[in-house]
Design a protein around this motif. Structure first.
Motif, PDB file in Angstrom:
ATOM      1  N   ILE A 100       5.717  -6.057  13.018  1.00 32.39           N
ATOM      2  CA  ILE A 100       6.879  -5.838  12.152  1.00 32.39           C
ATOM      3  C   ILE A 100       7.144  -7.082  11.317  1.00 32.39           C
ATOM      4  O   ILE A 100       7.445  -7.003  10.122  1.00 32.39           O
ATOM      5  N   PHE A 101       6.998  -8.230  11.944  1.00 33.82           N
ATOM      6  CA  PHE A 101       7.200  -9.510  11.272  1.00 33.82           C
ATOM      7  C   PHE A 101       6.198  -9.680  10.136  1.00 33.82           C
ATOM      8  O   PHE A 101       6.567 -10.030   9.007  1.00 33.82           O
ATOM      9  N   LEU A 102       4.910  -9.408  10.410  1.00 33.78           N
ATOM     10  CA  LEU A 102       3.879  -9.549   9.382  1.00 33.78           C
ATOM     11  C   LEU A 102       4.066  -8.516   8.276  1.00 33.78           C
ATOM     12  O   LEU A 102       3.906  -8.828   7.084  1.00 33.78           O
ATOM     13  N   SER A 103       4.423  -7.287   8.639  1.00 34.11           N
ATOM     14  CA  SER A 103       4.639  -6.238   7.640  1.00 34.11           C
ATOM     15  C   SER A 103       5.771  -6.602   6.678  1.00 34.11           C
ATOM     16  O   SER A 103       5.728  -6.242   5.490  1.00 34.11           O
ATOM     17  N   TYR A 104       6.756  -7.303   7.183  1.00 38.47           N
ATOM     18  CA  TYR A 104       7.864  -7.754   6.328  1.00 38.47           C
ATOM     19  C   TYR A 104       7.339  -8.657   5.217  1.00 38.47           C
ATOM     20  O   TYR A 104       7.722  -8.515   4.050  1.00 38.47           O
ATOM     21  N   TYR A 105       6.442  -9.571   5.560  1.00 41.16           N
ATOM     22  CA  TYR A 105       5.900 -10.491   4.563  1.00 41.16           C
ATOM     23  C   TYR A 105       4.951  -9.785   3.595  1.00 41.16           C
ATOM     24  O   TYR A 105       4.842 -10.184   2.429  1.00 41.16           O
ATOM     25  N   LEU A 106       4.262  -8.757   4.062  1.00 45.16           N
ATOM     26  CA  LEU A 106       3.257  -8.078   3.236  1.00 45.16           C
ATOM     27  C   LEU A 106       3.803  -6.868   2.489  1.00 45.16           C
ATOM     28  O   LEU A 106       3.057  -6.214   1.751  1.00 45.16           O
ATOM     29  N   GLU A 107       5.079  -6.574   2.665  1.00 47.99           N
ATOM     30  CA  GLU A 107       5.657  -5.368   2.060  1.00 47.99           C
ATOM     31  C   GLU A 107       5.467  -5.333   0.549  1.00 47.99           C
ATOM     32  O   GLU A 107       5.141  -4.288  -0.036  1.00 47.99           O
ATOM     33  N   LYS A 108       5.628  -6.459  -0.115  1.00 45.37           N
ATOM     34  CA  LYS A 108       5.557  -6.498  -1.573  1.00 45.37           C
ATOM     35  C   LYS A 108       4.131  -6.421  -2.118  1.00 45.37           C
ATOM     36  O   LYS A 108       3.941  -6.341  -3.332  1.00 45.37           O
ATOM     37  N   VAL A 109       3.145  -6.455  -1.226  1.00 47.36           N
ATOM     38  CA  VAL A 109       1.745  -6.319  -1.671  1.00 47.36           C
ATOM     39  C   VAL A 109       1.074  -5.102  -1.015  1.00 47.36           C
ATOM     40  O   VAL A 109      -0.149  -4.999  -0.980  1.00 47.36           O
ATOM     41  N   GLY A 110       1.886  -4.201  -0.463  1.00 46.59           N
ATOM     42  CA  GLY A 110       1.341  -2.941   0.045  1.00 46.59           C
ATOM     43  C   GLY A 110       1.057  -2.901   1.529  1.00 46.59           C
ATOM     44  O   GLY A 110       0.407  -1.967   2.002  1.00 46.59           O
ATOM     45  N   GLY A 111       1.510  -3.897   2.300  1.00 48.34           N
ATOM     46  CA  GLY A 111       1.281  -3.873   3.746  1.00 48.34           C
ATOM     47  C   GLY A 111      -0.202  -3.979   4.077  1.00 48.34           C
ATOM     48  O   GLY A 111      -0.920  -4.834   3.547  1.00 48.34           O
ATOM     49  N   LYS A 112      -0.677  -3.084   4.928  1.00 47.51           N
ATOM     50  CA  LYS A 112      -2.083  -3.108   5.355  1.00 47.51           C
ATOM     51  C   LYS A 112      -3.049  -2.931   4.183  1.00 47.51           C
ATOM     52  O   LYS A 112      -4.208  -3.346   4.259  1.00 47.51           O
ATOM     53  N   PHE A 113      -2.566  -2.318   3.109  1.00 47.48           N
ATOM     54  CA  PHE A 113      -3.419  -2.077   1.945  1.00 47.48           C
ATOM     55  C   PHE A 113      -4.034  -3.372   1.410  1.00 47.48           C
ATOM     56  O   PHE A 113      -5.127  -3.372   0.834  1.00 47.48           O
ATOM     57  N   ILE A 182      -2.812   5.632  -8.545  1.00 49.82           N
ATOM     58  CA  ILE A 182      -3.596   4.706  -9.359  1.00 49.82           C
ATOM     59  C   ILE A 182      -3.905   3.479  -8.507  1.00 49.82           C
ATOM     60  O   ILE A 182      -3.009   2.688  -8.194  1.00 49.82           O
ATOM     61  N   SER A 183      -5.147   3.338  -8.121  1.00 49.58           N
ATOM     62  CA  SER A 183      -5.539   2.261  -7.217  1.00 49.58           C
ATOM     63  C   SER A 183      -6.629   1.380  -7.788  1.00 49.58           C
ATOM     64  O   SER A 183      -6.597   0.163  -7.635  1.00 49.58           O
ATOM     65  N   LYS A 184      -7.621   2.002  -8.454  1.00 51.87           N
ATOM     66  CA  LYS A 184      -8.785   1.267  -8.929  1.00 51.87           C
ATOM     67  C   LYS A 184      -8.803   1.191 -10.446  1.00 51.87           C
ATOM     68  O   LYS A 184      -8.119   1.951 -11.137  1.00 51.87           O
ATOM     69  N   VAL A 185      -9.609   0.287 -10.953  1.00 52.86           N
ATOM     70  CA  VAL A 185      -9.767   0.162 -12.405  1.00 52.86           C
ATOM     71  C   VAL A 185     -10.199   1.499 -12.991  1.00 52.86           C
ATOM     72  O   VAL A 185      -9.712   1.931 -14.042  1.00 52.86           O
ATOM     73  N   GLY A 186     -11.104   2.180 -12.286  1.00 47.70           N
ATOM     74  CA  GLY A 186     -11.589   3.473 -12.768  1.00 47.70           C
ATOM     75  C   GLY A 186     -10.521   4.541 -12.870  1.00 47.70           C
ATOM     76  O   GLY A 186     -10.672   5.512 -13.628  1.00 47.70           O
ATOM     77  N   ASP A 187      -9.415   4.383 -12.136  1.00 43.00           N
ATOM     78  CA  ASP A 187      -8.312   5.343 -12.224  1.00 43.00           C
ATOM     79  C   ASP A 187      -7.554   5.229 -13.539  1.00 43.00           C
ATOM     80  O   ASP A 187      -6.764   6.112 -13.883  1.00 43.00           O
ATOM     81  N   GLU A 243      -7.518   5.747   2.879  1.00 47.56           N
ATOM     82  CA  GLU A 243      -6.408   4.929   3.364  1.00 47.56           C
ATOM     83  C   GLU A 243      -6.665   4.498   4.809  1.00 47.56           C
ATOM     84  O   GLU A 243      -7.195   5.258   5.618  1.00 47.56           O
ATOM     85  N   ASP A 244      -6.291   3.266   5.119  1.00 45.78           N
ATOM     86  CA  ASP A 244      -6.441   2.702   6.464  1.00 45.78           C
ATOM     87  C   ASP A 244      -7.907   2.613   6.899  1.00 45.78           C
ATOM     88  O   ASP A 244      -8.214   2.673   8.090  1.00 45.78           O
ATOM     89  N   SER A 245      -8.811   2.489   5.926  1.00 45.22           N
ATOM     90  CA  SER A 245     -10.212   2.215   6.232  1.00 45.22           C
ATOM     91  C   SER A 245     -10.500   0.801   5.757  1.00 45.22           C
ATOM     92  O   SER A 245     -10.417   0.504   4.564  1.00 45.22           O
ATOM     93  N   PHE A 246     -10.836  -0.071   6.696  1.00 47.10           N
ATOM     94  CA  PHE A 246     -10.996  -1.480   6.382  1.00 47.10           C
ATOM     95  C   PHE A 246     -12.435  -1.889   6.658  1.00 47.10           C
ATOM     96  O   PHE A 246     -12.854  -1.980   7.811  1.00 47.10           O
ATOM     97  N   GLN A 247     -13.177  -2.115   5.571  1.00 48.71           N
ATOM     98  CA  GLN A 247     -14.610  -2.341   5.660  1.00 48.71           C
ATOM     99  C   GLN A 247     -14.942  -3.835   5.610  1.00 48.71           C
ATOM    100  O   GLN A 247     -14.332  -4.600   4.864  1.00 48.71           O
TER     101      GLN A 247
END
Length: 281
Positions: A100-113, A182-187, A243-247
């Protein structure tokens, strides 16, 4: 007290591996550790092993036994491996106060994204504690990939991209990413390679302010990338966004983060350290 026990080289290595390194790592795996401290700890460990100055290169000692080494542990590979394991736990489906603490810091950049993006912590429009920055820096190092081809460019995530900057900072707009898809340049590009002519953009029903915001995103894309896209007469199909696939790339192949153990990561970082050492020598 161990110095006076007449231990063999292998015995002294075993003492360091069994007593000194676990004590050091119990703290280093939880807090920000300065590189100077790592170097100082390494110096103490190898001084004990050799009873003074190093007599052979440290990587020769660190190598596995089948490659002529003594399997001494490498702090500079162990620590980044633990940083990645921390992020692996962050992506796993269970709750914990530190998440929860880490998610707070990453909220403005999409969290786990953020872990799917081509980011550089220095360009992110957020601040965070040193330990979490270490984790993200390590992830960025491990997953870095050069962008060369038209296909590479089209499959780059627009958000948090270290090459797509506005006033020196990377971009992230939750509405455009989560709601408009809209996620990628191609989008952003039509099948005729026209910016802002794609179906996703046209179907988004953006307000004038939102469209103006998207124009700013396109303007932030490097000129070289835009020229490459406009110069193509064919359109490439994008890699599916899962989503939620981390390679993680390991020796040219992509693997899912969920399949990794700390031992696998340690070996990969040890290999990176060795390659870096060979290039600098």
């Amino acid at each position: 007290m161990w110095k006076w026990r007449g231990l063999t080289l292998i015995g002294r290595i075993q003492i360091v591996k069994s007593f000194a390194i676990p004590k050091f790592m119990s703290k280093a795996s939880l807090i920000h550790v300065l590189n100077d401290l790592i170097q100082a700890a390494n110096k103490e460990f190898f001084n004990f092993i050799w009873k003074g100055k190093d007599k052979i290169e440290r990587f020769a000692l660190i190598n596995d036994i089948e490659y002529g080494g003594f399997k001494m542990m490498d702090l500079e590979s162990m620590i980044p491996a633990q940083r990645i394991m921390c992020l692996k736990k962050y992506t796993e489906d269970y709750t914990s106060p530190w998440k929860i603490f880490l998610s707070y810091y990453l909220e403005k950049v999409g969290g786990k994204f953020i872990l799917q993006c081509h980011f550089d912590c220095r360009n992110l429009p957020i601040s965070m504690p040193g330990f979490y920055k270490d984790c993200l820096d390590t992830w960025s190092l491990l997953t870095r990939k050069e962008v060369h081809s038209y296909e590479d460019i089209m499959n780059q995530f627009v958000w948090n991209n270290k090459y797509i900057l506005s006033e020196g900072k990377s971009l992230y707009h939750a509405f455009l990413h989560n709601t408009c898809g809209i996620s990628k340049v191609g989008d952003l590009v039509s099948k005729e390679n026209i910016f802002l002519g794609s179906e996703k953009v046209l179907n988004a029903k953006l307000t004038p302010s939102q469209y103006f915001l998207l124009m700013g995103v396109v303007s932030a894309i490097p000129d070289e990338w835009r020229s490459t896209i406009k110069g193509k007469s064919v359109h490439v199909d994008l890699h599916p966004f899962i989503e939620d696939s981390f390679q993680v790339p390991i020796r040219g192949e992509m693997f899912d983060l969920s399949s990794f153990s700390s031992k696998t990561l340690y070996r990969e970082f040890r290999s990176l350290q060795r390659n870096s050492s060979n290039r600098s020598s």
